[in-house]
Motif scaffolding. Structure first.
Motif, short mmCIF file in Angstrom:
data_model
loop_
_atom_site.label_atom_id
_atom_site.label_comp_id
_atom_site.label_asym_id
_atom_site.label_seq_id
_atom_site.Cartn_x
_atom_site.Cartn_y
_atom_site.Cartn_z
N ILE A 186 0.59 -1.35 0.01
CA ILE A 186 0.09 0.31 -0.28
C ILE A 186 0.62 1.47 0.12
O ILE A 186 1.66 1.30 1.02
CB ILE A 186 -1.16 -0.14 1.20
N ASP A 187 0.80 2.09 -1.43
CA ASP A 187 1.26 3.27 -1.27
C ASP A 187 0.90 4.31 -0.26
O ASP A 187 -0.72 4.84 0.04
CB ASP A 187 1.61 3.53 -2.31
N LEU A 188 1.01 4.51 1.17
CA LEU A 188 0.33 6.07 1.68
C LEU A 188 0.33 7.12 1.27
O LEU A 188 -0.33 8.13 2.07
CB LEU A 188 0.58 6.09 3.09
N THR A 189 0.83 8.07 -0.04
CA THR A 189 0.59 9.09 -0.55
C THR A 189 -0.46 9.63 -0.36
O THR A 189 -0.58 10.83 -0.54
CB THR A 189 1.65 9.33 -1.84
N ASP A 190 -1.66 9.00 -1.07
CA ASP A 190 -3.00 9.41 -0.88
C ASP A 190 -3.50 9.13 -0.64
O ASP A 190 -4.33 7.34 -0.36
CB ASP A 190 -3.19 9.50 -1.78
N PRO A 191 -4.07 9.22 1.06
CA PRO A 191 -4.52 7.70 2.06
C PRO A 191 -5.74 8.07 1.58
O PRO A 191 -6.71 6.88 1.68
CB PRO A 191 -5.03 9.17 3.25
N ASP A 192 -6.56 8.36 0.43
CA ASP A 192 -7.75 8.19 -0.04
C ASP A 192 -7.99 6.85 -1.18
O ASP A 192 -8.31 6.16 -1.40
CB ASP A 192 -9.11 9.06 -0.42
N LEU A 193 -6.96 7.31 -1.54
CA LEU A 193 -6.17 6.18 -2.75
C LEU A 193 -5.71 4.69 -1.83
O LEU A 193 -6.26 3.31 -2.46
CB LEU A 193 -5.40 6.89 -3.77
N ALA A 194 -5.20 5.56 -0.57
CA ALA A 194 -4.77 4.30 -0.17
C ALA A 194 -5.93 3.39 0.77
O ALA A 194 -5.87 1.88 0.83
CB ALA A 194 -4.15 4.53 0.79
#
Length: 842
Positions: free
Chosen positions: A652-660
């Motif tokens: 999981i990429d946390l950069t964009d929380p919603d996308l995460a």
């Protein structure tokens, strides 16, 4: 053929034997020297002699030295690249070769040869002149001269002149040519035999004249005025017949020769023979049994081509394994890797020097760097591990170098591997010694095959036999998915040796079978294993992984490039060349080219079974693949084929929380049971409150967090992977199990403190080698202390295969070797993970 070398032409066997007096030998040597002079040989030149034991080999040697030239004997078993290396390194323009060997030159480049004399065939048979390098090819008559035509060298031969170049086995690389002076040879034979030999003795020369053991016998008898019986080699069935018929009084026996002779049926006349003394190396229990059964005095010593018998025993020593004590005139020390003396009883490297100038070798021919490496701080470093007892005896322990000793021959693992890699089916290879059922070693070759090839072991061995010396052909083959390697990419041969000879599943071949193929996997671990950090990726997933890693942390590709290419079967020089040229994508393409298009789940399960793994967590790095798919989906699909044995955790990429959060929910729907975050990959601070929704949703879905902790090589701050981040997340999400990936080294103590504060924090030791943990000053001391006490229920085992390519069974055994006790070891390897993953009470 037996050549008896004696003062008064004592008769030899009347069959195929010949007899040779000192006077005849001197005439033959002068005649041969005259012939070699006609071929252009002058003082200081090197001359190659590629002949079996016998009169021709001796007269060429003596003739070469009479000219003041340098004798370069070549092992008659050599062929292929090893032969080519010796030809080139010697710098010789003249080669004297046996007719049955000369065809092997077709598989070399001929080096700088100008004259090739072929003997052993019919008189002046026409010999082909189409050899590599187009040297002039002569028949036997080219080596026939007249003693009176001998031309002495321009200056008298000095004791310190080079007498011979004796090639070693090349234990750590190409074979090295040992420069041996006349003083060196003299010092060796007088050290071994000065007090025990007379002109009445007759020595059995059954070792090849390309070895120091053979040339030393011949030189010894010249020096002391005795005689010798020369045979082409050791033959068990003929040994005692030769001894009795030719009244042999002394001999040398190496390794398995003693076992073979003890294997002969006992007979009433076992002690009825003239043999009075035998130099036996090594001094095994069987060596002592040989002495008692046959009534022969036994002694031993330590020697190398480079040395002059620095250690010698008295007659009939009783301590097996002993090499004796330092002889007068040499200094022997046992040192650590820094050249510091170790206490008696401690294993270290044997280093030595001699009082008499030139009595040790004076360099490796054409290899100044190797010479400088061997001669450090004024001492010759043998590369052999020994220990010295308080009483002064030295005991051989093991070879520091990766040498193999087989049937009395030193075998270079590097040269075996070079021939193995010439086969088109082999991507990677490692050759190691495994115990023989006689003594000494057998050779096991571990092979990584190229993708999609069919492999027939019998055809493979048939391919090797004409290309290798017979004693170099492996007895055992093991086909593996990958070789165990160190952090710097070197093959961990100690792991392969420790595995030994194992049965091939499904064949019925037992342990130690003489079948040419051994197991394709590790023997199962003694403990059940759950691997919480495994990587099972296909080609495109690996490409995504390494491209992503290279973009943020290109140092990883350089630091672990040699290791990764070894694991994946790629060519490191080409890989590194592309990195150096700035073509990182090209380097990654080369690295992953041999990976399968899809992961074979059945093969994965079979490997797990062979390694004692009952369950495995397949970690995903996340991200899109170049063919339009994504890594999470592909890893999930692999695990879905065996949900009782495998589970997948999403990257999981946390950069964009919603996308995460959206990706987390999608992966949960795919059956993925946890998720992994690598902060340095995206440059995110994982304790930032902006990511709390991701952690909260994961807690609701019952998906534990695996968080990379510890050092990294990215351009982002080290702080992103400090265990204090675990502390912050654990405080705000007390219901979310957190696995601190890689156990936060070098901040292990900090992580231990955090784990003691939060019972839902676990420590995963993946990617680290357990043996390093036990080393003083390693930084792992807090884990070993608290991991066996307060935190014994929260340490997890993982492999992380591309960083640590040791098979899981080997890693599990290494954990067991930490001395934690069976209960704690079982908890680390199985029980703690079983509870975390809901697989049972553990």
């Amino acid at each position: 053929m037996y050549a008896v070398f004696d003062n008064d032409a004592a008769a030899a066997d009347g069959g195929d034997s010949t007899e040779w007096t000192y006077g005849q030998a001197y005439d033959d040597a002068r005649a041969t020297a005259a012939a070699l002079y006609r071929l252009g040989v002058r003082q200081g030149d090197t001359v190659l002699c590629w002949l079996p034991n016998g009169r021709d080999a001796l007269r060429v040697w003596y003739g070469v030295n009479l000219l003041g030239a340098v004798h370069v004997p070549v092992n008659t078993a050599y062929r292929g690249s090893l032969l080519g290396h010796v030809l080139a390194n010697s710098g010789a323009r003249v080669l004297v070769a046996h007719a049955l060997l000369v065809d092997r030159l077709q598989h070399t480049d001929g080096a700088q040869l100008q004259e090739v004399v072929v003997i052993g065939g019919g008189p002046d048979d026409p010999w082909p002149d189409a050899l590599p390098g187009a040297p002039r090819v002569h028949g036997p008559s080219a080596l026939r001269g007249r003693p009176e035509d001998f031309v002495p060298p321009e200056r008298p031969v000095a004791p310190w002149d080079t007498m011979a170049v004796i090639y070693t086995s090349g234990t750590t690389g190409p074979s090295k040519g040992v420069l041996v002076s006349y003083v060196h040879h003299y010092s060796t034979v007088t050290a071994l035999l000065d007090d025990d030999i007379t002109e009445h003795d007759r020595y059995l020369l059954n070792l090849p004249l390309c070895h120091g053991g053979g040339t030393e016998v011949a030189y010894c008898m010249l020096l002391f005025g005795g005689s010798m019986v020369v045979t082409e080699g050791f033959r068990t069935a003929e040994f005692w017949e030769v001894v009795r018929r030719h009244e042999v009084t002394m001999c040398t026996l190496l390794g398995a020769m003693v076992d073979f002779l003890l294997g002969l049926p006992p007979r009433p006349g076992d002690t009825d023979h003239p043999l009075r003394a035998a130099c036996v190396i090594p001094l095994t229990r069987q060596a002592l049994d040989f002495g008692r059964r046959f009534g022969v005095d036994v002694y031993t010593g330590f020697n190398m081509s480079e040395t002059s018998a620095p250690l010698v025993s008295p007659l009939n020593p009783q301590r097996t394994g002993s090499c004796g004590r330092p002889r007068p005139g040499v200094q022997c020390r046992v040192v650590d890797e820094h050249g510091i003396d170790v206490p008696d009883g401690t294993v270290g490297e044997l280093v030595l020097r001699a009082d008499r100038p030139w009595s040790l070798f004076h360099g490796y021919h054409g290899m100044p760097e190797a010479t400088a490496t061997a001669w450090r701080h004024g001492w010759f470093h043998t590369g052999d591990a020994v220990l010295r007892e308080q009483g002064g005896d030295f005991f051989f322990v093991d070879r520091i170098k990766d040498a193999i000793r087989r049937r009395g021959e030193n075998v270079s693992s590097a040269e075996v591997e070079a021939e193995l890699l010439n086969h088109p089916a082999v991507a990677l290879a490692a050759a190691v010694a495994v115990p023989s059922d006689q003594s000494e070693d057998e050779i096991l070759a571990a092979l990584v095959l190229r993708a999609g090839v069919r492999f027939d072991p019998e055809q493979f061995l048939a391919h090797l036999r004409p290309r290798m010396a017979h004693f170099m052909v492996p007895r055992y083959l093991r086909v593996v998915a990958e070789l165990p390697v160190t952090e710097t990419g070197k093959v961990r041969k100690e792991t392969l040796r420790a595995q030994g000879v194992t049965p091939t599943p499904g064949t019925g071949w037992p342990q130690g079978s003489r079948s040419p193929v051994t197991a394709s996997a590790e023997p199962a671990a003694a403990h059940r294993v759950i691997d919480v950090c495994a990587l099972a990726l296909d080609r495109e997933c690996w490409r995504t992984y390494f491209q992503g890693l290279g973009a943020v942390a290109p140092t990883y590709l350089r630091a672990f490039g040699r290791h990764a290419t070894a694991v994946f079967g790629a060519e490191y020089p080409r890989f590194r060349a592309r990195l150096d040229a700035g073509d990182q994508d090209g380097a990654v393409d080369l690295l992953v080219a041999g990976r399968p298009e899809r992961v074979d789940t059945e093969a994965l399960l079979s490997t797990m079974d062979d390694n004692g793994v009952v369950h495995q967590v397949l970690m995903s790095c996340g991200g899109a693949t170049a063919d339009g798919d994504d890594v999470n989906s592909r890893v999930a699909a692999v695990a879905a084929k065996a949900p009782d044995r495998l589970q997948a955790w999403a990257g999981i990429d946390l950069t964009d929380p919603d996308l995460a959060v959206a990706e987390l929910e999608r992966c949960h729907g795919l059956g993925m049971r946890g998720f992994a975050v690598t902060p340095f990959w995206q440059g995110v601070d994982p304790r930032d409150a902006a990511y709390d929704p991701v952690y909260a949703r994961a807690q609701e879905l019952g998906m534990p967090l695996w968080l990379h902790t510890g050092h990294h090589f990215s351009r982002h701050a080290a702080e992103l992977c400090h265990p204090r981040n675990v502390d912050w997340i654990a405080l705000r999400h007390p219901g979310l199990p957190i696995v601190a990936g890689h156990a936060a080294w070098p901040w292990v103590l900090d992580l231990v403190s955090v784990a003691q504060r939060h019972r839902h924090v676990y420590l995963d030791i993946s990617s680290h080698r357990p043996p390093w943990m036990a080393r003083p000053g390693s930084g792992w001391e807090p884990l070993l202390l608290y991991g066996s006490t307060a935190l014994r229920g929260r340490v997890l085992f993982g492999s992380a295969t591309w960083v640590n390519a040791d098979p899981v069974a080997a890693l599990a055994r290494q954990v067991a070797d930490l001395g934690l006790g069976d209960e704690v070891t079982d908890a680390w390897l199985y029980g703690n993970a079983a509870r975390l993953l809901g697989l049972g009470p553990g």
